[in-house]
Design an enzyme around this catalytic site. Sequence first.
Site, PDB file in Angstrom:
ATOM      1  N   LYS A  75       0.840  -1.213   0.000  1.00  0.00           N
ATOM      2  CA  LYS A  75       0.000   0.000   0.000  1.00  0.00           C
ATOM      3  C   LYS A  75       0.874   1.262   0.000  1.00  0.00           C
ATOM      4  CE  LYS A  75      -2.123  -1.116   3.865  1.00  0.00           C
ATOM      5  NZ  LYS A  75      -1.409  -2.386   4.163  1.00  0.00           N
ATOM      6  N   ARG A 118      -9.837   0.215   8.262  1.00  0.00           N
ATOM      7  CA  ARG A 118      -9.444  -1.194   8.367  1.00  0.00           C
ATOM      8  C   ARG A 118     -10.324  -1.980   9.319  1.00  0.00           C
ATOM      9  NH1 ARG A 118      -3.505  -0.163   8.687  1.00  0.00           N
ATOM     10  NH2 ARG A 118      -2.930  -2.174   9.470  1.00  0.00           N
ATOM     11  N   ARG A 147      12.099  -5.264   4.447  1.00  0.00           N
ATOM     12  CA  ARG A 147      11.631  -3.870   4.344  1.00  0.00           C
ATOM     13  C   ARG A 147      12.551  -2.928   5.127  1.00  0.00           C
ATOM     14  NH1 ARG A 147       5.603  -1.948   5.476  1.00  0.00           N
ATOM     15  NH2 ARG A 147       5.856  -3.058   7.441  1.00  0.00           N
ATOM     16  N   ARG A 150      11.234  -1.328  10.783  1.00  0.00           N
ATOM     17  CA  ARG A 150      10.109  -0.982  11.650  1.00  0.00           C
ATOM     18  C   ARG A 150      10.025  -1.948  12.833  1.00  0.00           C
ATOM     19  NH1 ARG A 150       4.741   0.195   8.144  1.00  0.00           N
ATOM     20  NH2 ARG A 150       3.877  -1.198   9.724  1.00  0.00           N
ATOM     21  N   ARG A 176      -0.272  -9.521  12.904  1.00  0.00           N
ATOM     22  CA  ARG A 176      -0.927  -8.479  12.100  1.00  0.00           C
ATOM     23  C   ARG A 176      -1.737  -9.105  10.970  1.00  0.00           C
ATOM     24  NH1 ARG A 176       4.120  -5.268  10.573  1.00  0.00           N
ATOM     25  NH2 ARG A 176       2.730  -3.987   9.297  1.00  0.00           N
TER      26      ARG A 176
HETATM   27  P1  AP5 Z   1       4.775  -1.595   1.858  1.00  0.00           P
HETATM   28  O1  AP5 Z   1       4.447  -0.728   0.685  1.00  0.00           O
HETATM   29  O2  AP5 Z   1       5.489  -0.978   3.002  1.00  0.00           O
HETATM   30  O3  AP5 Z   1       3.458  -2.339   2.340  1.00  0.00           O
HETATM   31  P2  AP5 Z   1       2.190  -1.796   3.157  1.00  0.00           P
HETATM   32  O4  AP5 Z   1       0.994  -2.440   2.547  1.00  0.00           O
HETATM   33  O5  AP5 Z   1       2.208  -0.297   3.228  1.00  0.00           O
HETATM   34  O6  AP5 Z   1       2.516  -2.472   4.544  1.00  0.00           O
HETATM   35  P3  AP5 Z   1       2.401  -1.927   6.048  1.00  0.00           P
HETATM   36  O7  AP5 Z   1       3.118  -2.894   6.920  1.00  0.00           O
HETATM   37  O8  AP5 Z   1       2.789  -0.487   6.134  1.00  0.00           O
HETATM   38  O9  AP5 Z   1       0.881  -2.067   6.269  1.00  0.00           O
HETATM   39  P4  AP5 Z   1       0.141  -2.131   7.609  1.00  0.00           P
HETATM   40  O10 AP5 Z   1      -1.239  -1.940   7.121  1.00  0.00           O
HETATM   41  O11 AP5 Z   1       0.333  -3.312   8.451  1.00  0.00           O
HETATM   42  O12 AP5 Z   1       0.856  -1.005   8.462  1.00  0.00           O
HETATM   43  P5  AP5 Z   1       0.412   0.460   8.847  1.00  0.00           P
HETATM   44  O13 AP5 Z   1       1.609   1.296   8.868  1.00  0.00           O
HETATM   45  O14 AP5 Z   1      -0.768   0.863   8.046  1.00  0.00           O
HETATM   46  O15 AP5 Z   1       5.584  -2.866   1.293  1.00  0.00           O
HETATM   47  C1  AP5 Z   1       6.107  -3.866   2.168  1.00  0.00           C
HETATM   48  C2  AP5 Z   1       7.484  -4.323   1.669  1.00  0.00           C
HETATM   49  O16 AP5 Z   1       7.335  -5.026   0.416  1.00  0.00           O
HETATM   50  C3  AP5 Z   1       8.464  -3.171   1.364  1.00  0.00           C
HETATM   51  O17 AP5 Z   1       9.758  -3.564   1.711  1.00  0.00           O
HETATM   52  C4  AP5 Z   1       8.307  -2.944  -0.142  1.00  0.00           C
HETATM   53  O18 AP5 Z   1       9.488  -2.386  -0.727  1.00  0.00           O
HETATM   54  C5  AP5 Z   1       8.049  -4.363  -0.640  1.00  0.00           C
HETATM   55  N1  AP5 Z   1       7.180  -4.414  -1.811  1.00  0.00           N
HETATM   56  C6  AP5 Z   1       6.089  -3.632  -2.067  1.00  0.00           C
HETATM   57  N2  AP5 Z   1       5.505  -3.979  -3.237  1.00  0.00           N
HETATM   58  C7  AP5 Z   1       6.229  -5.043  -3.710  1.00  0.00           C
HETATM   59  C8  AP5 Z   1       6.120  -5.871  -4.889  1.00  0.00           C
HETATM   60  N3  AP5 Z   1       5.134  -5.684  -5.796  1.00  0.00           N
HETATM   61  N4  AP5 Z   1       7.030  -6.859  -5.047  1.00  0.00           N
HETATM   62  C9  AP5 Z   1       8.035  -7.066  -4.139  1.00  0.00           C
HETATM   63  N5  AP5 Z   1       8.188  -6.310  -3.005  1.00  0.00           N
HETATM   64  C10 AP5 Z   1       7.294  -5.316  -2.795  1.00  0.00           C
HETATM   65  O19 AP5 Z   1      -0.101   0.216  10.329  1.00  0.00           O
HETATM   66  C11 AP5 Z   1       0.784  -0.128  11.374  1.00  0.00           C
HETATM   67  C12 AP5 Z   1       0.002  -0.287  12.660  1.00  0.00           C
HETATM   68  O20 AP5 Z   1      -0.641   0.969  13.010  1.00  0.00           O
HETATM   69  C13 AP5 Z   1      -1.139  -1.307  12.638  1.00  0.00           C
HETATM   70  O21 AP5 Z   1      -0.684  -2.611  12.895  1.00  0.00           O
HETATM   71  C14 AP5 Z   1      -2.064  -0.750  13.739  1.00  0.00           C
HETATM   72  O22 AP5 Z   1      -1.598  -1.089  15.010  1.00  0.00           O
HETATM   73  C15 AP5 Z   1      -1.929   0.749  13.559  1.00  0.00           C
HETATM   74  N6  AP5 Z   1      -2.938   1.301  12.630  1.00  0.00           N
HETATM   75  C16 AP5 Z   1      -2.686   1.899  11.421  1.00  0.00           C
HETATM   76  N7  AP5 Z   1      -3.842   2.254  10.824  1.00  0.00           N
HETATM   77  C17 AP5 Z   1      -4.845   1.872  11.671  1.00  0.00           C
HETATM   78  C18 AP5 Z   1      -6.259   1.942  11.596  1.00  0.00           C
HETATM   79  N8  AP5 Z   1      -6.899   2.490  10.536  1.00  0.00           N
HETATM   80  N9  AP5 Z   1      -6.979   1.442  12.632  1.00  0.00           N
HETATM   81  C19 AP5 Z   1      -6.376   0.898  13.705  1.00  0.00           C
HETATM   82  N10 AP5 Z   1      -5.027   0.791  13.843  1.00  0.00           N
HETATM   83  C20 AP5 Z   1      -4.270   1.280  12.827  1.00  0.00           C
HETATM   84 ZN    ZN Z   2       2.391   1.059   4.831  1.00  0.00          ZN
END
Ligand code: AP5
Ligand code: ZN
Length: 214
Positions: free
Chosen positions: A13, A88, A123, A156, A167
């Site tokens: 994402k 989410r 990552r 991270r 997760r």
């Molecule tokens: P990346 O682009 O970083 O993936 P992402 O989908 O953004 O993953 P996140 O871990 O950031 O998602 P998340 O939803 O768990 O975390 P968030 O920060 O929102 O890509 C991942 C890796 O793969 C990278 O190394 C990238 O280079 C590689 N890659 C990407 N595309 C690729 C491809 N096509 N091929 C190969 N490699 C690839 O949330 C973190 C925490 O915050 C949550 O756990 C929760 O506790 C809290 N939180 C956040 N939002 C909420 C909410 N709305 N409600 C409640 N709690 C929340």
């Molecule tokens: Zn992300």
Amino acid sequence: MRIILLGAPGAGKGTQAQVIMNKFGIPQISTGDMLRAAIKAGTPLGLEAKKVMDAGQLVSDDIIIGLVKERVAQDDCAEGFLLDGFPRTIPQADAMKDAGISVDYVVEIDVPDEEIVKRMSGRRVHPGSGRTYHVIYNPPKVEGKDDVTGDDLVIRDDDQEDTVRKRLGVYHDQTKPLVDFYTAEAAAGATQYLKFDGTESVDQVSDKVLASLS
Ligand code: AP5
Ligand code: ZN
């Protein structure tokens, strides 16, 4: 243009958000990045959120809904925005709908769990901007350094394998129901639902996403 990016942790994402943001000039609203900024600033929200995030759980709906409502009301969101990591849960999606915040597109990026566990170990992120790299699939120009600022990249705190698996469990229980929610919204003409195979390369996924949005 208003867009929601939907997908498991590590589906890509944040990576695709950068590309969409650059093309359409709309701000990325990443609730994860907002929470990590609060942790870094040591605010009461940050202190509370850190425990929850490190455990791989979700921060409470009320807190997150308040943050997003405040953010989308800002001037730079007038022409549109890209929601990354929100909604989410069903209550978060309901709150958006109740607040009259509609979106043009819901973009799902689909990646199987085992592929995600592999990805997360490689990552690296730039803490200041949230820019994301992968040591093999999407390496920075200089190893360990952000392309734009030259700052050090970090791992991270929630990317350890056991936390990633937690997760993923939370994703399947609480976020996956949004696929049905937005498929129904699309059937009712309220939005367009687009699904992409996120196992293709970063560029292949970007090309397809951008072609569908423009
Ligand atoms: P990346 O682009 O970083 O993936 P992402 O989908 O953004 O993953 P996140 O871990 O950031 O998602 P998340 O939803 O768990 O975390 P968030 O920060 O929102 O890509 C991942 C890796 O793969 C990278 O190394 C990238 O280079 C590689 N890659 C990407 N595309 C690729 C491809 N096509 N091929 C190969 N490699 C690839 O949330 C973190 C925490 O915050 C949550 O756990 C929760 O506790 C809290 N939180 C956040 N939002 C909420 C909410 N709305 N409600 C409640 N709690 C929340
Ligand atoms: Zn992300």
